[in-house]
Design a protein around this motif. Structure first.
Motif, PDB file in Angstrom:
ATOM      1  N   GLY A 186       0.842  -1.088   0.090  1.00 16.57           N
ATOM      2  CA  GLY A 186      -0.074  -0.150  -0.231  1.00 16.57           C
ATOM      3  C   GLY A 186       0.745   1.379   0.021  1.00 16.57           C
ATOM      4  N   PRO A 187       0.295   2.305  -0.350  1.00 19.74           N
ATOM      5  CA  PRO A 187       1.131   3.657  -0.520  1.00 19.74           C
ATOM      6  C   PRO A 187       1.530   4.197   1.098  1.00 19.74           C
ATOM      7  N   ARG A 188       2.370   4.740   1.110  1.00 19.40           N
ATOM      8  CA  ARG A 188       2.939   5.784   2.311  1.00 19.40           C
ATOM      9  C   ARG A 188       1.917   6.608   2.720  1.00 19.40           C
ATOM     10  N   GLY A 189       1.466   6.486   3.989  1.00 23.21           N
ATOM     11  CA  GLY A 189       0.316   7.488   4.679  1.00 23.21           C
ATOM     12  C   GLY A 189      -0.797   6.891   4.934  1.00 23.21           C
ATOM     13  N   LEU A 190      -0.916   5.574   4.439  1.00 22.69           N
ATOM     14  CA  LEU A 190      -2.386   4.939   4.336  1.00 22.69           C
ATOM     15  C   LEU A 190      -2.796   4.886   5.747  1.00 22.69           C
ATOM     16  N   LYS A 191      -2.242   4.307   6.693  1.00 20.93           N
ATOM     17  CA  LYS A 191      -2.538   4.288   8.102  1.00 20.93           C
ATOM     18  C   LYS A 191      -3.007   5.732   8.719  1.00 20.93           C
ATOM     19  N   ARG A 192      -2.201   6.630   8.196  1.00 15.93           N
ATOM     20  CA  ARG A 192      -2.572   7.688   8.932  1.00 15.93           C
ATOM     21  C   ARG A 192      -3.764   8.374   8.468  1.00 15.93           C
ATOM     22  N   ALA A 193      -3.734   8.390   7.035  1.00 15.83           N
ATOM     23  CA  ALA A 193      -5.055   8.812   6.158  1.00 15.83           C
ATOM     24  C   ALA A 193      -6.448   7.924   6.682  1.00 15.83           C
ATOM     25  N   LEU A 194      -6.207   6.808   7.129  1.00 17.82           N
ATOM     26  CA  LEU A 194      -7.413   5.895   7.637  1.00 17.82           C
ATOM     27  C   LEU A 194      -7.769   6.591   8.971  1.00 17.82           C
ATOM     28  N   ALA A 195      -6.750   6.702   9.952  1.00 19.68           N
ATOM     29  CA  ALA A 195      -7.009   7.074  11.144  1.00 19.68           C
ATOM     30  C   ALA A 195      -7.963   8.541  11.229  1.00 19.68           C
TER      31      ALA A 195
END
Length: 337
Positions: free
Chosen positions: A248-257
């Motif tokens: 997955g792309p970088r920043g995916l977890k932060r965007a989801l959060a």
């Protein structure tokens, strides 16, 4: 005898408004008085929307709720100080006649005192009531200041909500179209849905944590509707994380959060929404468009298990769309206009 006790409910009204101003404008959240004004007005707008079948009525939520709470603050403060001055006969008198002011005259006196006009037609002859007149004027100044503090951040947040909605509308619309267009039409690929939106998502998340009543505001046009495009973004991020191959792309977890946090403030603000109470989970997405676009997908059983672990999140996204009177197919795979 009863008249001399009117200062007590008057003081309680003044203090209640001041506390609500502090909670709503400075602390994180929504004051009880503001909530008591917002909920019935918002419920009335929703009923009118369903009765008339005109979704455009929801776009009036912003001016109606803002005007409603400002009016409530002003009227209750005005009434509170009027009861305080009226409780003592002779507390205020006519400047020329020297006669004790009537209730209407006291109401007039408090009005121009709170507005800091200081017309002087009615005066307080005793030192104690003169000091209270000064306190009332300061209270009126605070009321005006807090009203500005209330309106300006809301206007800024409304602008940022429209900015994000417009970006997602042009990048999609719809969850799967967001993914396909990002992969094929954007130079940064899926990174455009994660890292590129992170700063705006963070600002919106903070704004809604400070002012959760923003979730009661809606826009008339589809391209401006965050309650349509934010669920689409959340669904797209879940598909990227659970259905696409690779890390997955970088920043995916932060965007989801960030999207998850926005959905949780929505849940706290609109906990009575039928979709939240019923736990309505939208149907699993049909990933055929992604497959036709040439994207590598994980096995369907693995993706279904992933969605099951995020059922509460998808329920909140579904309720957010429903609150804006949008269907889930308009979120997931909208048909061309």
């Amino acid at each position: 005898m009863l008249r001399t006790l009117l200062w007590l409910p008057g003081a309680l009204l003044v203090v209640a408004v001041l506390l609500d101003l502090i909670v709503t404008c400075i602390q994180t959240g929504e004051g009880r008085l503001s909530r008591a004004v917002h909920r019935p007005l918002y419920s009335l707008l929703r009923r009118l929307t369903r009765w008339t079948g005109r979704r455009a009525l929801l776009s009036w939520a912003s001016p109606v709720l803002i005007t409603g709470v400002l009016t409530a603050w002003t009227i209750l403060t005005w009434l509170g100080w009027t009861l305080i001055f009226w409780s003592q006969p002779g507390a205020v008198i006519g400047a020329e006649s020297g006669q004790p002011a009537t209730f209407v005259a006291t109401l007039y006196f408090v009005g121009y005192t709170l507005s800091t006009l200081g017309l002087g037609e009615i005066i307080a002859p005793q030192p104690f009531w003169r000091i209270l007149t000064d306190v009332a004027a300061i209270n009126g100044f605070f009321l005006l200041t807090f009203a500005i503090t209330f309106v300006v951040p809301v206007a800024q947040a409304r602008s940022e909500r429209r900015e994000l909605a417009l970006m997602l509308h042009r990048a999609g619309p719809g969850a799967q179209q967001l993914i396909v267009n990002a992969v094929h039409d954007h130079e940064r690929g899926l990174q455009s849905l994660t890292g590129d939106l992170q700063h705006l998502l963070n600002r919106l998340d903070a704004a809604h944590l400070n002012s959760p009543y923003l979730h009661r505001f809606h826009d008339h046009d589809r391209q401006d509707a965050l309650d349509l495009h934010l669920p689409a973004l959340g669904e797209a991020l879940l598909i990227i994380q659970g259905a696409l191959g690779g890390e997955g792309p970088r920043g995916l977890k932060r965007a989801l959060a960030s999207v998850d946090s926005l959905s949780r403030t929505f849940e706290r603000t609109q906990a009575r929404h039928p979709a939240l109470r019923a736990g309505d989970v939208p149907p699993p997405p049909d990933l055929t468009p992604l497959s036709h676009a040439g994207l590598v997908l994980k096995p369907e059983s693995e993706f279904d298990a992933f969605l099951h672990t995020h059922a509460a999140f998808r329920t909140r996204l579904h309720a957010m769309a429903r609150a804006g009177e949008w269907r889930w197919d308009q979120v997931a795979t909208p048909r061309p206009d």
